[in-house]
Enzyme design. Structure first.
Site, PDB file in Angstrom:
ATOM      1  N   ASP A 105       0.796  -1.218   0.000  1.00 54.87           N
ATOM      2  CA  ASP A 105       0.000   0.000   0.000  1.00 54.87           C
ATOM      3  C   ASP A 105       0.834   1.276   0.000  1.00 54.87           C
ATOM      4  O   ASP A 105       0.568   2.203  -0.759  1.00 54.87           O
ATOM      5  CB  ASP A 105      -0.925  -0.009   1.220  1.00 54.87           C
ATOM      6  CG  ASP A 105      -1.751   1.248   1.320  1.00 54.87           C
ATOM      7  OD1 ASP A 105      -2.543   1.515   0.404  1.00 54.87           O
ATOM      8  OD2 ASP A 105      -1.582   1.993   2.306  1.00 54.87           O
ATOM      9  N   ASP A 108       4.626   0.602   4.111  1.00 57.72           N
ATOM     10  CA  ASP A 108       4.524  -0.622   4.903  1.00 57.72           C
ATOM     11  C   ASP A 108       4.379  -1.824   3.976  1.00 57.72           C
ATOM     12  O   ASP A 108       4.619  -1.711   2.775  1.00 57.72           O
ATOM     13  CB  ASP A 108       3.332  -0.521   5.867  1.00 57.72           C
ATOM     14  CG  ASP A 108       2.031  -0.175   5.123  1.00 57.72           C
ATOM     15  OD1 ASP A 108       2.012  -0.291   3.875  1.00 57.72           O
ATOM     16  OD2 ASP A 108       1.048   0.210   5.777  1.00 57.72           O
ATOM     17  N   TYR A 256      -7.268   2.655   9.230  1.00 58.86           N
ATOM     18  CA  TYR A 256      -6.391   3.007   8.118  1.00 58.86           C
ATOM     19  C   TYR A 256      -7.155   3.505   6.891  1.00 58.86           C
ATOM     20  O   TYR A 256      -6.778   4.508   6.293  1.00 58.86           O
ATOM     21  CB  TYR A 256      -5.508   1.809   7.765  1.00 58.86           C
ATOM     22  CG  TYR A 256      -4.622   1.428   8.925  1.00 58.86           C
ATOM     23  CD1 TYR A 256      -3.434   2.106   9.161  1.00 58.86           C
ATOM     24  CD2 TYR A 256      -5.007   0.446   9.839  1.00 58.86           C
ATOM     25  CE1 TYR A 256      -2.642   1.794  10.256  1.00 58.86           C
ATOM     26  CE2 TYR A 256      -4.220   0.131  10.937  1.00 58.86           C
ATOM     27  CZ  TYR A 256      -3.033   0.815  11.142  1.00 58.86           C
ATOM     28  OH  TYR A 256      -2.263   0.526  12.235  1.00 58.86           O
ATOM     29  N   GLU A 499       5.530   9.854   3.498  1.00 58.67           N
ATOM     30  CA  GLU A 499       5.180   8.497   3.064  1.00 58.67           C
ATOM     31  C   GLU A 499       4.466   8.532   1.719  1.00 58.67           C
ATOM     32  O   GLU A 499       3.497   9.270   1.537  1.00 58.67           O
ATOM     33  CB  GLU A 499       4.288   7.806   4.095  1.00 58.67           C
ATOM     34  CG  GLU A 499       4.018   6.348   3.751  1.00 58.67           C
ATOM     35  CD  GLU A 499       3.325   5.584   4.869  1.00 58.67           C
ATOM     36  OE1 GLU A 499       3.378   4.338   4.853  1.00 58.67           O
ATOM     37  OE2 GLU A 499       2.735   6.229   5.762  1.00 58.67           O
TER      38      GLU A 499
END
Length: 526
Positions: A105, A108, A256, A499
């Site tokens: 994704d 991670d 999430y 990220e």
């Protein structure tokens, strides 16, 4: 007395001349305005095949496309990323399924089905609209290969009509580890939706992904295309007949990727199924009762992994603009087109309804987390609508008392792309690998750990906290982006800004593909 008379006479003539000048000026202005309005009402020429290549966007596209290779899971074929290797080869084994493919994704090692499916839908859309432009810079094949890597996973994740595996891995356990994906040894449990535990939005988004991808592969591999379409139809039926939010029925996923509703995904999926099949029942679905219930025509929204309404509005507008079968006199389709126009008016800086949610540097700014998702997604939609207008010979877009040309939408799209590529107060590219200055401490496990390092789950955190730049370049990663005040903290611990996500990559690939060169929009995907 004579002198005063002369003064009054002079003043009188002066006033007459001033009034005359104003009248003449008004007449000239009126004539010029009418000529300009007439000129504005004349459509711009329809672009032909792809023209000259814009090197800036071509170079950026070639870089952005590589992040899909960075994110691939499974047994890698023709691996182009030197620091990546095979990983997660046993994913799905607890259900006797092969879920080793797909893409991680973000930074991670989770496989979240909802945003992954959105990645596939957007990438399919980009290929369908701009495949010729991708081909002009040798990026069509990489795009198709990356798409298939995801759709292979989605097919396997749908083993029966009413079962869809939507997640691989435990996010809580995954986020307690900092290690290379090639070295993972932790259990990777599966999460599914089914008739007892429905998840309408994720099932419908997966249906949209498969329906759109079936169009991408229709000419090259009709068997694979038919397989995708069969899964898409089954999943849409499952999603529609078993309505329920996946983030309510499976609360742990809400941490999430919490869904704010499933109506938009149902309309999005039905729209793609209509394009893929031509079946009028899907068109009636989006323009009838379900459209009235879910379309929120009077309420503007931002296109994202969670909200597909603006994307649906633009996608369905092509039917009205290009005079598709069943479009003439269809009030429901006109509502979608009007809503799409309202979205466009909100993006154009000089429109009276322009959003004020922008940085001083001109970037659309909606959210602290992953702030680049919304401006890139908005710019992609603007580029699409601009091309629809050009190809359909629609001369102008009316926003209140002002009119705008397709070129104004393209100018906006370029402004957002240029900001991402370095035309910003920081003079920094947010696309890793592009330009001389870009983030060096990207929040990404694989990029942060040396290939030859031996780490387990927890001892790898030394690389998270290391002040040194990443030893491996996550080439093509689009990081989260700047804060509203146009600052960016290049720290690996700053997941809010540093990220990248795979779905952001699909959006930036779509945007850059639209800008590589100009060509007419395809009138039909079939």
């Amino acid at each position: 007395m004579g002198e005063k008379s002369k003064s009054r006479g002079f003043l009188g003539w002066f006033l007459v001349l001033v009034i005359l000048a104003l009248v003449v000026g008004a007449v000239v202005y009126t004539i010029k305005k009418k000529m300009d309005d007439k000129k504005d009402s004349k459509p711009s020429p329809v672009p032909g095949p792809p023209g000259s290549i814009d090197k800036k966007y071509s170079d950026a596209l070639k870089i952005a496309m590589q992040f899909f290779d960075v994110q691939k899971s499974g047994r890698l074929e023709d691996n182009k990323i030197s620091w990546r290797g095979n990983s997660a080869l046993t994913d799905g084994s607890e259900a006797k399924l092969d879920l080793s493919k797909g893409m991680y994704d973000a930074g991670d090692h989770m496989k979240f089905g909802f945003p992954m499916a959105f990645t596939a839908t957007v990438l399919s859309w980009a290929i369908l609209e701009y495949g010729d432009q991708m081909e002009a810079v040798n990026q069509l094949q990489p795009a198709q290969e990356s798409l298939k890597w995801i759709t292979d996973f989605l097919i396997n994740a749908h083993p029966s009509e009413n079962v869809l595996y939507i997640q691989v891995g435990d996010p809580e356990a995954d986020h307690k580890c900092w290690e290379r994906p090639e070295n993972m040894k932790e259990k990777r449990p599966l999460t599914q939706v089914n008739e007892s535990v429905p998840g309408t939005e994720v099932a419908a988004e997966t249906a949209a992904a498969m329906a759109s991808a079936s169009l991408v592969f229709k000419a090259a591999d009709s068997t694979y295309s038919s397989t995708l379409l069969r899964h898409a139809k089954q999943l849409f039926s499952f999603a529609d007949k078993n309505r329920g939010s996946y983030s309510k029925n499976i609360p742990e996923v809400a941490t999430y990727y919490n869904s704010t509703g499933y109506g938009d995904e149902l309309l999005w999926a039905a729209s793609w199924l209509y394009h893929a099949t031509g079946d009028q029942s899907y068109l009636r679905y989006v323009t009838g009762e379900n459209g009235n219930q879910f379309a929120q025509w009077e309420s503007l929204s931002w296109f994202s992994w969670d909200n597909k309404l603006a994307g649906t509005q633009v996608l369905l507008s092509r039917l009205s603009l290009f005079g598709a079968k069943g479009a003439s006199g269809n009030s429901g389709l006109e509502n979608y087109r009007k809503s799409a126009e309202d979205v466009m008016c909100g993006l154009l800086p000089k429109s009276h309804s322009a959003t004020s949610s922008r940085t001083d540097g001109g970037l659309i700014w909606i959210s602290e987390w992953n702030s680049l998702q919304h401006p890139v997604a908005s710019a992609f939609l603007a580029a699409l609508y601009s091309d629809y207008m050009l190809t359909s010979q629609t001369a102008k877009l009316t926003c209140g008392d002002r009119s705008f040309k397709p070129s104004d939408l393209r100018k906006f799209a370029k402004s957002q792309a240029d900001y991402v590529l370095g035309s910003n107060p920081l003079k920094m590219s947010f696309l890793v690998g592009y330009g001389d200055k870009y983030p060096q401490h990207v929040h990404h496990r694989g990029a942060s750990i040396p290939v030859d390092a031996t780490t387990g789950c927890s001892d790898g955190f030394q690389w998270l906290t290391s002040p040194n730049p990443n030893p491996n370049v996550a080439v093509g990663a689009l990081v989260g982006g700047p804060f509203r005040n146009e600052t960016f903290i290049d720290s690996r611990n700053n997941s809010m800004q540093a990220e990248p996500t795979t779905y952001n990559s699909a959006l930036i690939v779509g945007l850059l593909s639209s800008l590589v060169t100009t060509s007419s929009a395809v009138r039909s995907f079939t």
